[in-house]
Design a protein around this motif. Sequence first.
Motif, PDB file in Angstrom:
ATOM      1  N   LEU A  91       2.118  -0.264  -4.947  1.00  0.00           N
ATOM      2  CA  LEU A  91       1.381  -1.359  -4.307  1.00  0.00           C
ATOM      3  C   LEU A  91       2.234  -2.611  -4.165  1.00  0.00           C
ATOM      4  CD1 LEU A  91      -2.123  -0.990  -6.015  1.00  0.00           C
ATOM      5  CD2 LEU A  91      -1.461  -0.302  -3.702  1.00  0.00           C
ATOM      6  N   ALA A  92       3.207  -2.787  -5.056  1.00  0.00           N
ATOM      7  CA  ALA A  92       4.087  -3.958  -4.976  1.00  0.00           C
ATOM      8  C   ALA A  92       4.908  -3.962  -3.689  1.00  0.00           C
ATOM      9  CB  ALA A  92       5.014  -4.004  -6.189  1.00  0.00           C
ATOM     10  N   LYS A  93       5.058  -2.787  -3.067  1.00  0.00           N
ATOM     11  CA  LYS A  93       5.800  -2.697  -1.804  1.00  0.00           C
ATOM     12  C   LYS A  93       5.074  -3.389  -0.648  1.00  0.00           C
ATOM     13  CE  LYS A  93       8.588   1.532  -2.066  1.00  0.00           C
ATOM     14  NZ  LYS A  93       9.779   1.091  -1.348  1.00  0.00           N
ATOM     15  N   LYS A  94       3.728  -3.410  -0.738  1.00  0.00           N
ATOM     16  CA  LYS A  94       2.908  -3.925   0.380  1.00  0.00           C
ATOM     17  C   LYS A  94       3.299  -3.192   1.669  1.00  0.00           C
ATOM     18  CE  LYS A  94       2.361  -8.469  -1.758  1.00  0.00           C
ATOM     19  NZ  LYS A  94       1.032  -8.154  -2.303  1.00  0.00           N
ATOM     20  N   ALA A  95       3.268  -1.870   1.595  1.00  0.00           N
ATOM     21  CA  ALA A  95       3.729  -1.020   2.694  1.00  0.00           C
ATOM     22  C   ALA A  95       2.637  -0.786   3.727  1.00  0.00           C
ATOM     23  CB  ALA A  95       4.219   0.321   2.135  1.00  0.00           C
ATOM     24  N   GLY A  96       3.042  -0.226   4.861  1.00  0.00           N
ATOM     25  CA  GLY A  96       2.075   0.129   5.897  1.00  0.00           C
ATOM     26  C   GLY A  96       1.603   1.567   5.773  1.00  0.00           C
ATOM     27  N   LEU A  97       2.262   2.327   4.859  1.00  0.00           N
ATOM     28  CA  LEU A  97       1.928   3.740   4.658  1.00  0.00           C
ATOM     29  C   LEU A  97       2.047   4.066   3.177  1.00  0.00           C
ATOM     30  CD1 LEU A  97       1.449   6.675   5.621  1.00  0.00           C
ATOM     31  CD2 LEU A  97       3.904   6.822   6.109  1.00  0.00           C
ATOM     32  N   TYR A  98       0.990   4.672   2.630  1.00  0.00           N
ATOM     33  CA  TYR A  98       0.984   5.045   1.214  1.00  0.00           C
ATOM     34  C   TYR A  98       0.718   6.543   1.086  1.00  0.00           C
ATOM     35  CZ  TYR A  98       0.721   0.083   0.013  1.00  0.00           C
ATOM     36  OH  TYR A  98       0.982  -1.261  -0.123  1.00  0.00           O
ATOM     37  N   VAL A  99       1.410   7.165   0.124  1.00  0.00           N
ATOM     38  CA  VAL A  99       1.199   8.577  -0.178  1.00  0.00           C
ATOM     39  C   VAL A  99       0.972   8.700  -1.681  1.00  0.00           C
ATOM     40  CG1 VAL A  99       2.153  10.911  -0.112  1.00  0.00           C
ATOM     41  CG2 VAL A  99       2.693   9.297   1.726  1.00  0.00           C
ATOM     42  N   PHE A 100      -0.195   9.189  -2.061  1.00  0.00           N
ATOM     43  CA  PHE A 100      -0.527   9.375  -3.476  1.00  0.00           C
ATOM     44  C   PHE A 100      -0.708  10.869  -3.729  1.00  0.00           C
ATOM     45  CE2 PHE A 100      -2.131   5.121  -2.392  1.00  0.00           C
ATOM     46  CZ  PHE A 100      -1.491   4.351  -3.360  1.00  0.00           C
TER      47      PHE A 100
END
Length: 291
Positions: free
Chosen positions: A199-208
């Motif tokens: 979450l610290a990345k503040k990305a536009g795409l997350y993969v969990f």
Amino acid sequence: IRRIVEFMEQFQRGMTGIERFCEIMDEQPDIQDAPDAVELKNVRGDVTFDHVSFHYSDNDKNVLADINFEVKAGERVALVGPSGGGKTTLCNLIPRFYNVSGGRILIDGQDITRLTQHSLRENIGMVQQDVYMFSGTIADNIRYGNKDASDEEVAEAAREAAAYDFIMEKPDGFETQITQAGGGLSGGQKQRIAIARALAKKAGLYVFDDSFSALDLKTDAQVRANLKRATKGATVLIVAQRVSVAMDADMVIVLDEGRIDSIGTHEELLGASEVYNEIVASQITDEEANR
């Protein structure tokens, strides 16, 4: 004579070690940037799997076969299915940990093989199935996702991952030292630190990838509620073992033996997918048994 013998033993061990070290350092990665690779910038989060297949280099049998789907920017997608169905492999193809054997993967309409690996991975917030901790402080481990994150941003990421309270209970708080094995942390605590790191990345795409397996039901619900708020506007793919995750998703993709069994919402799949119905039924039975 004894000193000479000991020295020769040390010398032989040292030579063996340095030879192995040189072999590792000279090893060329299988995955290389294309000569004309470009930077991935301003990620919206559109993800397309265009007839993707994959098999490992030492085995011709496909782990994934003809995977074809499209995710719109901002959608939440749950990947479900029996163990060994290819869910983790699919997740690992997105940041290009492996190259596809056939077809292509597009992010915002760009083939990922035409993007630099660094820019691709910098724009993906990922938590893998096997959580890895680094030697250092808890703050260092969270900041690994974004080296420029301020103390306030690190704390905020920890709150969103429901990790802040247990971190502050440590004698040194965020400055608590941990080992690579995550000594002193439970499995659920390590998962929450890894989620905070993403979450610290503040990305536009997350993969969990099965990132909530070690969490109890109450913490799982809290983390998912926080994630929904923290990742608003971003595309999120979650490998889900719990049906509650699928129920909350915009789209559910059911994988079985390396192929897509069905795609739809939770309600649509209840009447259309035998595999999905079996997963739902097994979890209801387990919950009743626990009660």
